[in-house]
Scaffold this motif. Sequence first.
Motif, PDB file in Angstrom:
ATOM      1  N   GLU A   4       0.841  -1.207   0.000  1.00 29.35           N
ATOM      2  CA  GLU A   4       0.000   0.000   0.000  1.00 29.35           C
ATOM      3  C   GLU A   4       0.876   1.257   0.000  1.00 29.35           C
ATOM      4  O   GLU A   4       0.618   2.218  -0.714  1.00 29.35           O
ATOM      5  CB  GLU A   4      -0.885  -0.086   1.244  1.00 29.35           C
ATOM      6  N   PHE A   5       1.970   1.192   0.769  1.00 31.91           N
ATOM      7  CA  PHE A   5       2.815   2.385   0.905  1.00 31.91           C
ATOM      8  C   PHE A   5       3.612   2.643  -0.370  1.00 31.91           C
ATOM      9  O   PHE A   5       3.811   3.784  -0.757  1.00 31.91           O
ATOM     10  CB  PHE A   5       3.718   2.248   2.135  1.00 31.91           C
ATOM     11  N   ASP A   6       4.047   1.536  -1.047  1.00 31.14           N
ATOM     12  CA  ASP A   6       4.719   1.695  -2.346  1.00 31.14           C
ATOM     13  C   ASP A   6       3.771   2.373  -3.331  1.00 31.14           C
ATOM     14  O   ASP A   6       4.163   3.275  -4.067  1.00 31.14           O
ATOM     15  CB  ASP A   6       5.115   0.330  -2.923  1.00 31.14           C
ATOM     16  N   VAL A  23       1.238  14.690   1.541  1.00 36.39           N
ATOM     17  CA  VAL A  23       1.172  13.236   1.699  1.00 36.39           C
ATOM     18  C   VAL A  23       2.357  12.706   2.511  1.00 36.39           C
ATOM     19  O   VAL A  23       3.494  13.135   2.309  1.00 36.39           O
ATOM     20  CB  VAL A  23       1.164  12.570   0.303  1.00 36.39           C
ATOM     21  N   GLY A  24       2.121  11.764   3.417  1.00 37.97           N
ATOM     22  CA  GLY A  24       3.204  11.057   4.083  1.00 37.97           C
ATOM     23  C   GLY A  24       3.182  11.110   5.590  1.00 37.97           C
ATOM     24  O   GLY A  24       3.853  10.335   6.241  1.00 37.97           O
ATOM     25  N   ASP A  25       2.415  12.009   6.158  1.00 39.52           N
ATOM     26  CA  ASP A  25       2.356  12.050   7.622  1.00 39.52           C
ATOM     27  C   ASP A  25       0.938  11.670   8.070  1.00 39.52           C
ATOM     28  O   ASP A  25       0.126  11.233   7.274  1.00 39.52           O
ATOM     29  CB  ASP A  25       2.771  13.437   8.133  1.00 39.52           C
ATOM     30  N   ASP A  26       0.670  11.816   9.345  1.00 39.92           N
ATOM     31  CA  ASP A  26      -0.647  11.419   9.843  1.00 39.92           C
ATOM     32  C   ASP A  26      -1.734  12.395   9.436  1.00 39.92           C
ATOM     33  O   ASP A  26      -2.915  12.043   9.390  1.00 39.92           O
ATOM     34  CB  ASP A  26      -0.609  11.283  11.370  1.00 39.92           C
ATOM     35  N   VAL A 115      -3.120  16.418  -0.933  1.00 39.01           N
ATOM     36  CA  VAL A 115      -2.430  16.503   0.360  1.00 39.01           C
ATOM     37  C   VAL A 115      -2.617  15.270   1.235  1.00 39.01           C
ATOM     38  O   VAL A 115      -2.052  15.208   2.321  1.00 39.01           O
ATOM     39  CB  VAL A 115      -2.861  17.762   1.153  1.00 39.01           C
ATOM     40  N   GLY A 116      -3.386  14.282   0.767  1.00 38.72           N
ATOM     41  CA  GLY A 116      -3.548  13.094   1.581  1.00 38.72           C
ATOM     42  C   GLY A 116      -4.661  12.226   1.053  1.00 38.72           C
ATOM     43  O   GLY A 116      -5.216  12.488  -0.020  1.00 38.72           O
ATOM     44  N   GLY A 117      -4.953  11.159   1.786  1.00 42.26           N
ATOM     45  CA  GLY A 117      -6.005  10.263   1.356  1.00 42.26           C
ATOM     46  C   GLY A 117      -5.957   8.967   2.110  1.00 42.26           C
ATOM     47  O   GLY A 117      -5.389   8.885   3.207  1.00 42.26           O
ATOM     48  N   ASP A 118      -6.538   7.941   1.503  1.00 37.22           N
ATOM     49  CA  ASP A 118      -6.518   6.618   2.092  1.00 37.22           C
ATOM     50  C   ASP A 118      -6.593   5.611   0.956  1.00 37.22           C
ATOM     51  O   ASP A 118      -7.250   5.874  -0.057  1.00 37.22           O
ATOM     52  CB  ASP A 118      -7.704   6.455   3.061  1.00 37.22           C
ATOM     53  N   THR A 119      -5.892   4.495   1.099  1.00 35.51           N
ATOM     54  CA  THR A 119      -5.828   3.498   0.041  1.00 35.51           C
ATOM     55  C   THR A 119      -6.144   2.151   0.651  1.00 35.51           C
ATOM     56  O   THR A 119      -5.519   1.751   1.628  1.00 35.51           O
ATOM     57  CB  THR A 119      -4.414   3.475  -0.582  1.00 35.51           C
ATOM     58  N   THR A 120      -7.135   1.466   0.085  1.00 36.69           N
ATOM     59  CA  THR A 120      -7.547   0.205   0.665  1.00 36.69           C
ATOM     60  C   THR A 120      -8.023  -0.731  -0.437  1.00 36.69           C
ATOM     61  O   THR A 120      -8.255  -0.308  -1.568  1.00 36.69           O
ATOM     62  CB  THR A 120      -8.650   0.444   1.726  1.00 36.69           C
TER      63      THR A 120
END
Length: 319
Positions: A4-6, A23-26, A115-120
């Motif tokens: 997921e992180f790749d 992207v990359g922090d909490d 600036v961010g998101g979620d991947t599932t």
Amino acid sequence: MPSEFDLIRRHFDRAPRHTELAVGDDAALMRARPGMQLAVSTDMLVAGTHFLADTDAEDLGWKTLAVNVSDLAAMGAEPRWALLAVALPAADEGWIAAFARGLFACAEAFGIDLVGGDTTRGPLTLSVTIIGELPAGAAITRAGGRAGDDLWVSGQPGRAALGLAALRGEARLHEAARAECVAALQRPQPRVALGLALRGLASAMLDVSDGLLGDLGHILERSGVGAVIDVAALPLPALLATGADPALARRCLLAGGDDYELLFAAPTGARDTLAALSARLTLPLHRIGTLVADTGALQLRETNGTLTPAACSGYDHFA
Ligand code: ADP
Ligand code: MG
């Protein structure tokens, strides 16, 4: 099989232009400019419901962000940041790379930092949250329409629905027109410049995502007014010129979704300014009717002058 992180790092992590931490922090960190108010909106696209499962991934990337940009345009806000939540059935990197290309093309076109998101993992679902700015108090809501205001729509509503009908084999269009209608469906152009220019001019506004009459119903309800639509003033000729069946063309214009044109009300005193704006933006603005005092009532003035009541019906996922 990439982790997921790749996937996030390879496809969704690009240097931001105007964000302190992306992207990359909490959590992401960003700052509104002085005097600016934030406008925030979310839209979700589900395979099979909002797009055909075989839609080109790059087009889908564009559209996933573009439909959200359109919501901010409809407030008179300038898009600035977006977050992307995706459920993917499998880590098909070719597909993800193409999707990201389309998404970032739209992000760059409108000056947006992802600036961010979620991947599932899950059934293909794409959800964007978009954040924009506008001067405090300058938003154009759905609620400001007044009886006597003109009703306007930008561009060419109905093209996207005709494009969908053509893809489904339900409409036969001339070749060039077919390509244009399919492009309207797959690469919608959110009307950000128009939305910004309408601050202080439009009394009420929304973007047409579910059909002209259905979405008009939201303005009527929120503004506590009715409307008379002048059928002769509708931009129907260009749809008829596609070669589409006239009844289908009219249905697509009045009730077809996915165009992301802006539908807005403005006082009659704004007509000259709006004509000049249309010329400046090289974007047609059609004055298609009038708001009236009769709350919630919608009538069509047919070309022969007769008034017929119409329903504010658009696309409703639960109807
Ligand atoms: P957490 O476990 O703290 O929720 P994640 O592992 O979900 O963090 O995400 C790691 C970072 O990657 C976060 O900064 C998140 O916002 C970002 N991110 C995750 N998925 C995406 C995506 N599809 N697009 C953009 N950023 C993403
Ligand atoms: Mg997460």
